[in-house]
Design a protein around this motif. Sequence first.
Motif, PDB file in Angstrom:
ATOM      1  N   GLY A  79       0.669  -1.141  -0.268  1.00 45.81           N
ATOM      2  CA  GLY A  79       0.203  -0.023  -0.008  1.00 45.81           C
ATOM      3  C   GLY A  79       0.864   1.318   0.012  1.00 45.81           C
ATOM      4  N   ASP A  80       1.907   1.185   0.819  1.00 45.17           N
ATOM      5  CA  ASP A  80       2.953   2.300   0.703  1.00 45.17           C
ATOM      6  C   ASP A  80       3.429   2.587  -0.766  1.00 45.17           C
ATOM      7  OD1 ASP A  80       2.388   2.767   3.332  1.00 45.17           O
ATOM      8  OD2 ASP A  80       4.211   1.872   4.072  1.00 45.17           O
ATOM      9  N   ALA A  81       3.744   1.614  -1.178  1.00 45.58           N
ATOM     10  CA  ALA A  81       4.510   1.478  -2.675  1.00 45.58           C
ATOM     11  C   ALA A  81       3.316   2.189  -3.648  1.00 45.58           C
ATOM     12  CB  ALA A  81       4.862   0.122  -2.962  1.00 45.58           C
ATOM     13  N   PHE A  82       2.176   1.724  -3.536  1.00 49.78           N
ATOM     14  CA  PHE A  82       1.097   2.264  -4.581  1.00 49.78           C
ATOM     15  C   PHE A  82       1.011   3.749  -4.271  1.00 49.78           C
ATOM     16  CE2 PHE A  82      -0.225  -1.974  -5.595  1.00 49.78           C
ATOM     17  CZ  PHE A  82      -0.807  -1.868  -6.914  1.00 49.78           C
ATOM     18  N   ALA A  83       1.101   4.156  -2.972  1.00 52.91           N
ATOM     19  CA  ALA A  83       1.017   5.500  -2.549  1.00 52.91           C
ATOM     20  C   ALA A  83       2.146   6.301  -3.029  1.00 52.91           C
ATOM     21  CB  ALA A  83       0.743   5.995  -1.139  1.00 52.91           C
ATOM     22  N   ALA A  84       3.261   5.729  -2.844  1.00 54.97           N
ATOM     23  CA  ALA A  84       4.489   6.344  -3.134  1.00 54.97           C
ATOM     24  C   ALA A  84       4.581   6.689  -4.733  1.00 54.97           C
ATOM     25  CB  ALA A  84       5.817   5.806  -2.742  1.00 54.97           C
ATOM     26  N   ALA A  85       3.985   5.645  -5.442  1.00 61.09           N
ATOM     27  CA  ALA A  85       3.820   5.799  -7.043  1.00 61.09           C
ATOM     28  C   ALA A  85       2.875   6.533  -7.376  1.00 61.09           C
ATOM     29  CB  ALA A  85       3.823   4.281  -7.597  1.00 61.09           C
ATOM     30  N   GLY A  86       1.928   7.186  -6.528  1.00 63.49           N
ATOM     31  CA  GLY A  86       0.973   8.057  -7.040  1.00 63.49           C
ATOM     32  C   GLY A  86      -0.432   7.542  -7.088  1.00 63.49           C
ATOM     33  N   TYR A  87      -0.571   6.300  -6.646  1.00 60.10           N
ATOM     34  CA  TYR A  87      -1.921   5.656  -6.672  1.00 60.10           C
ATOM     35  C   TYR A  87      -2.407   5.598  -5.457  1.00 60.10           C
ATOM     36  CZ  TYR A  87       0.274   4.695 -11.106  1.00 60.10           C
ATOM     37  OH  TYR A  87       1.131   4.804 -12.293  1.00 60.10           O
ATOM     38  N   ALA A  88      -3.707   4.879  -5.409  1.00 60.15           N
ATOM     39  CA  ALA A  88      -4.607   4.724  -4.009  1.00 60.15           C
ATOM     40  C   ALA A  88      -3.940   3.485  -3.288  1.00 60.15           C
ATOM     41  CB  ALA A  88      -6.193   4.479  -4.320  1.00 60.15           C
ATOM     42  N   ARG A  89      -3.725   3.786  -2.058  1.00 55.86           N
ATOM     43  CA  ARG A  89      -2.984   2.512  -1.442  1.00 55.86           C
ATOM     44  C   ARG A  89      -3.815   1.490  -1.243  1.00 55.86           C
ATOM     45  NH1 ARG A  89      -0.159   4.065   2.666  1.00 55.86           N
ATOM     46  NH2 ARG A  89      -0.218   2.104   3.587  1.00 55.86           N
ATOM     47  N   ASP A  90      -5.122   1.489  -1.349  1.00 55.47           N
ATOM     48  CA  ASP A  90      -6.183   0.310  -1.178  1.00 55.47           C
ATOM     49  C   ASP A  90      -5.780  -0.642  -2.222  1.00 55.47           C
ATOM     50  OD1 ASP A  90      -7.335   1.849   0.642  1.00 55.47           O
ATOM     51  OD2 ASP A  90      -9.228   2.149  -0.323  1.00 55.47           O
ATOM     52  N   TYR A  91      -5.057  -0.214  -3.277  1.00 58.71           N
ATOM     53  CA  TYR A  91      -4.725  -1.394  -4.282  1.00 58.71           C
ATOM     54  C   TYR A  91      -3.545  -2.314  -3.881  1.00 58.71           C
ATOM     55  CZ  TYR A  91      -7.719   1.221  -7.620  1.00 58.71           C
ATOM     56  OH  TYR A  91      -8.611   1.612  -8.232  1.00 58.71           O
ATOM     57  N   GLY A  92      -3.118  -2.010  -2.955  1.00 58.20           N
ATOM     58  CA  GLY A  92      -1.802  -2.881  -2.330  1.00 58.20           C
ATOM     59  C   GLY A  92      -2.318  -4.262  -1.669  1.00 58.20           C
ATOM     60  N   GLU A  93      -3.552  -4.681  -1.503  1.00 57.24           N
ATOM     61  CA  GLU A  93      -3.817  -6.024  -0.906  1.00 57.24           C
ATOM     62  C   GLU A  93      -3.093  -7.024  -1.471  1.00 57.24           C
ATOM     63  OE1 GLU A  93      -7.591  -8.539   0.315  1.00 57.24           O
ATOM     64  OE2 GLU A  93      -7.881  -7.138  -1.409  1.00 57.24           O
ATOM     65  N   VAL A  94      -2.370  -7.666  -0.318  1.00 58.72           N
ATOM     66  CA  VAL A  94      -1.716  -8.913  -0.658  1.00 58.72           C
ATOM     67  C   VAL A  94      -2.360 -10.145  -0.043  1.00 58.72           C
ATOM     68  CG1 VAL A  94       0.586 -10.298  -0.198  1.00 58.72           C
ATOM     69  CG2 VAL A  94       0.397  -7.711  -0.679  1.00 58.72           C
ATOM     70  N   VAL A  95      -2.284 -11.156  -1.270  1.00 58.47           N
ATOM     71  CA  VAL A  95      -3.032 -12.470  -0.716  1.00 58.47           C
ATOM     72  C   VAL A  95      -2.195 -13.786  -0.924  1.00 58.47           C
ATOM     73  CG1 VAL A  95      -5.235 -11.582  -1.181  1.00 58.47           C
ATOM     74  CG2 VAL A  95      -4.023 -12.775  -3.194  1.00 58.47           C
ATOM     75  N   PRO A  96      -2.381 -14.833  -0.475  1.00 56.00           N
ATOM     76  CA  PRO A  96      -1.436 -15.999  -0.734  1.00 56.00           C
ATOM     77  C   PRO A  96      -1.585 -16.127  -2.420  1.00 56.00           C
ATOM     78  CG  PRO A  96      -2.729 -16.611   1.351  1.00 56.00           C
ATOM     79  CD  PRO A  96      -3.430 -15.189   0.584  1.00 56.00           C
ATOM     80  N   ASN A 124      -2.410  -8.076  -6.803  1.00 55.12           N
ATOM     81  CA  ASN A 124      -2.984  -7.980  -8.303  1.00 55.12           C
ATOM     82  C   ASN A 124      -3.465  -6.611  -8.331  1.00 55.12           C
ATOM     83  OD1 ASN A 124      -2.490 -10.881  -8.419  1.00 55.12           O
ATOM     84  ND2 ASN A 124      -4.507 -11.248  -7.600  1.00 55.12           N
ATOM     85  N   GLY A 125      -3.252  -5.577  -7.319  1.00 56.94           N
ATOM     86  CA  GLY A 125      -3.841  -4.369  -7.346  1.00 56.94           C
ATOM     87  C   GLY A 125      -3.528  -3.465  -8.621  1.00 56.94           C
ATOM     88  N   ALA A 126      -2.595  -3.860  -9.370  1.00 60.49           N
ATOM     89  CA  ALA A 126      -2.264  -2.914 -10.484  1.00 60.49           C
ATOM     90  C   ALA A 126      -3.125  -3.347 -11.646  1.00 60.49           C
ATOM     91  CB  ALA A 126      -0.539  -3.544 -11.012  1.00 60.49           C
ATOM     92  N   LEU A 127      -3.976  -4.594 -11.878  1.00 61.80           N
ATOM     93  CA  LEU A 127      -4.649  -4.776 -12.921  1.00 61.80           C
ATOM     94  C   LEU A 127      -6.104  -3.850 -12.727  1.00 61.80           C
ATOM     95  CD1 LEU A 127      -2.919  -7.182 -12.735  1.00 61.80           C
ATOM     96  CD2 LEU A 127      -4.714  -8.436 -14.016  1.00 61.80           C
ATOM     97  N   ALA A 128      -6.429  -3.777 -11.364  1.00 57.09           N
ATOM     98  CA  ALA A 128      -7.593  -2.918 -11.145  1.00 57.09           C
ATOM     99  C   ALA A 128      -7.134  -1.527 -11.203  1.00 57.09           C
ATOM    100  CB  ALA A 128      -8.081  -3.272  -9.715  1.00 57.09           C
ATOM    101  N   ALA A 129      -6.070  -1.089 -10.815  1.00 59.95           N
ATOM    102  CA  ALA A 129      -5.758   0.384 -10.701  1.00 59.95           C
ATOM    103  C   ALA A 129      -5.502   0.897 -12.042  1.00 59.95           C
ATOM    104  CB  ALA A 129      -4.503   0.660  -9.897  1.00 59.95           C
ATOM    105  N   ALA A 130      -5.123   0.078 -13.115  1.00 58.94           N
ATOM    106  CA  ALA A 130      -4.896   0.489 -14.432  1.00 58.94           C
ATOM    107  C   ALA A 130      -6.260   1.004 -14.985  1.00 58.94           C
ATOM    108  CB  ALA A 130      -4.133  -0.503 -15.008  1.00 58.94           C
ATOM    109  N   GLY A 131      -7.198   0.345 -14.947  1.00 52.40           N
ATOM    110  CA  GLY A 131      -8.410   0.917 -15.449  1.00 52.40           C
ATOM    111  C   GLY A 131      -8.850   2.248 -14.949  1.00 52.40           C
ATOM    112  N   ARG A 132      -8.774   2.458 -13.620  1.00 49.87           N
ATOM    113  CA  ARG A 132      -9.048   3.972 -12.890  1.00 49.87           C
ATOM    114  C   ARG A 132      -8.102   4.720 -13.462  1.00 49.87           C
ATOM    115  NH1 ARG A 132      -8.789   4.727  -6.433  1.00 49.87           N
ATOM    116  NH2 ARG A 132      -9.041   7.221  -6.781  1.00 49.87           N
ATOM    117  N   TYR A 133      -6.755   4.574 -13.692  1.00 47.50           N
ATOM    118  CA  TYR A 133      -5.864   5.394 -13.814  1.00 47.50           C
ATOM    119  C   TYR A 133      -5.571   5.759 -15.686  1.00 47.50           C
ATOM    120  CZ  TYR A 133      -5.218   6.319  -8.729  1.00 47.50           C
ATOM    121  OH  TYR A 133      -5.478   6.326  -7.727  1.00 47.50           O
ATOM    122  N   GLY A 134      -5.939   4.773 -16.215  1.00 47.13           N
ATOM    123  CA  GLY A 134      -5.854   4.973 -17.685  1.00 47.13           C
ATOM    124  C   GLY A 134      -4.302   4.289 -18.040  1.00 47.13           C
TER     125      GLY A 134
END
Length: 589
Positions: free
Chosen positions: A13-30, A42-52
């Motif tokens: 989440g910190d990394a997403f925020a540091a890159a300029g994206y919402a930190r909610d996309y930072g969820e990590v799962v097994p 897998n947050g980058a796939l969802a964030a890509a649509g939002r940020y184009g």
Amino acid sequence: MQPLTDQLSELFGDAFAAAGYARDYGEVVPNNRPDLGDFQCNGALAAAGRYGKNPRALATEVVDALPSSEMLDEVEVAGPGFINIRVDDRFLADFVEEMAEDERLGVPLAPQGRRLVLDFGGPNAAKYMHVGHLRSSIIGDSLQRLLTFYGDEVISDVHLGDWGLQMGMLITEIERRHPDLAYFDPEAEGPFPEESPVTMDDLQEYYPAASARTKADPEAMEAAREATRQLQAGRPGYRALWQHIIDISDAELKQDFERLGVEFDLWLGESDAQPRIEPMIQQLRAEGEAVESEGALVMPVEREDDKTEIPPLMLLKSDGAVLYGTTDLATLAQRVERLEPDGLLYVTDARQSLHFEQVFRAARQAGLAPPTVDLEHLPFGTMNDPRGHPFKTRSGGVMMLRELMEMVEEKAAERLEEIEMAEAYGEEEKAEIAHRVALATLKFADLINHRARDYVFDLERFSAFEGRTGPYLLYTAVRAKSILRRAAEQGLQPGDLLPPAVAEERELMLYLTRLPGVVAFAYETRAPNHLADYVYNLALTFNRFYRACHIMTEEDRARQASWLALTQFAVDQMELVLDLLGIEVPERM
């Protein structure tokens, strides 16, 4: 302590925020591809649509923005934008050791514990429990254990079926057979005999006879209804006889629940809510919530946005008799007033879903359950035989719970003999082991399925000491405990956890970190099958470790002590999760 996935999610989440994206996309799962990594984001796939943006390019930005962390060994972008994560071995060993030392094995308490009333069991007075009560009892008990462990204050109530027409039918049947008893003198005020004139076996004979007679004879039915009215009006003789019926029923039912290992905080019945019914009906009439319909009193609960028809809740029949809906509504109101819960949970057959939808809507409309009190119906499916039919006796009758328990215990004892297990023990210990194996057979067969599904109970399959069964889990846990016991006899003790040396050891460490997430998900979904699935896969993972790592012959003492510590933690987790399922592990088998 904070679960590992939560720690990793914060980092990403910190990394997403540091890159300029919402930190909610930072969820990590097994990772569902453990060959590619331990965890994934897998947050980058969802964030890509939002940020184009291109998802792979976005994922690369996030990885580049990751702060330095002792948790990470390798992070890699794969495919269209998946981020695969491998944790550091030293960090993994330290984290698992911290979990093992935690009194809750790394499972945090719920952020805010709630007071919950849990209604399950639901047997009827004057009847032995049958297989139809099994699922409610097993699922309800597991939920009671899970909710309590997670931090809620749980008040469980058996909600005994002890009121209504069936009682009038029994009273008239007893009078037909024993007309000279003092209970049937309309002038008698008491005192009445302290000893019951009937036994539980008598009631098992009387009730079917009364049911058949009232169905065939309108006069007999009217007599039963009149007896019910007089009982509910307080006729002394009928009340005294009813109390005998309740007392002997309670004693028998409590034995059945004890045999199942199920306990309740409250042992209340429909009768306990009866004093509330008349004033509740008057209030509903006065407020215009209850209306006359074809001679009956009903409460309309349909809504404009209903996609299917929701019939009114019937409160009184045309003859003035109350129905289950009336009693359930009064019981709900009583629980809200007396117990002040944050939620009411009902574990009943899925076929009662419409009934509870009506009751819950009625409670909301009438203000009997404020919006602050959650109302949940947790439905379950049916237990079927291997042919897919409802489970019955060989003669086609409804199987009593004690019959089923005896059958399963006999099979458990037979299985123990087949594999020459426990043969050197005393008869009392062998019987206790067979009982625990039988409960593991029954409970795991039920709980490995989602509660809402029907399932097939195949005694031959579920009683085996191999495969996806309760006995297999007990065998695995007991074998692990025997390793620890033999080690202790040789003066060997668990020590500090070392970074994993072999793949199977690492696999076990990683799997053990999943427990907090599984418990949380089972809690949120009210679904113990996630716990059952977890402990089965834990047993498989442990057995792979056991085959690969020869603990007792390992010459490296530090490594041996580490493996013993890992074995102890695996045992602790197995025992905890099995306990949440209502399954007790014997010390030996």
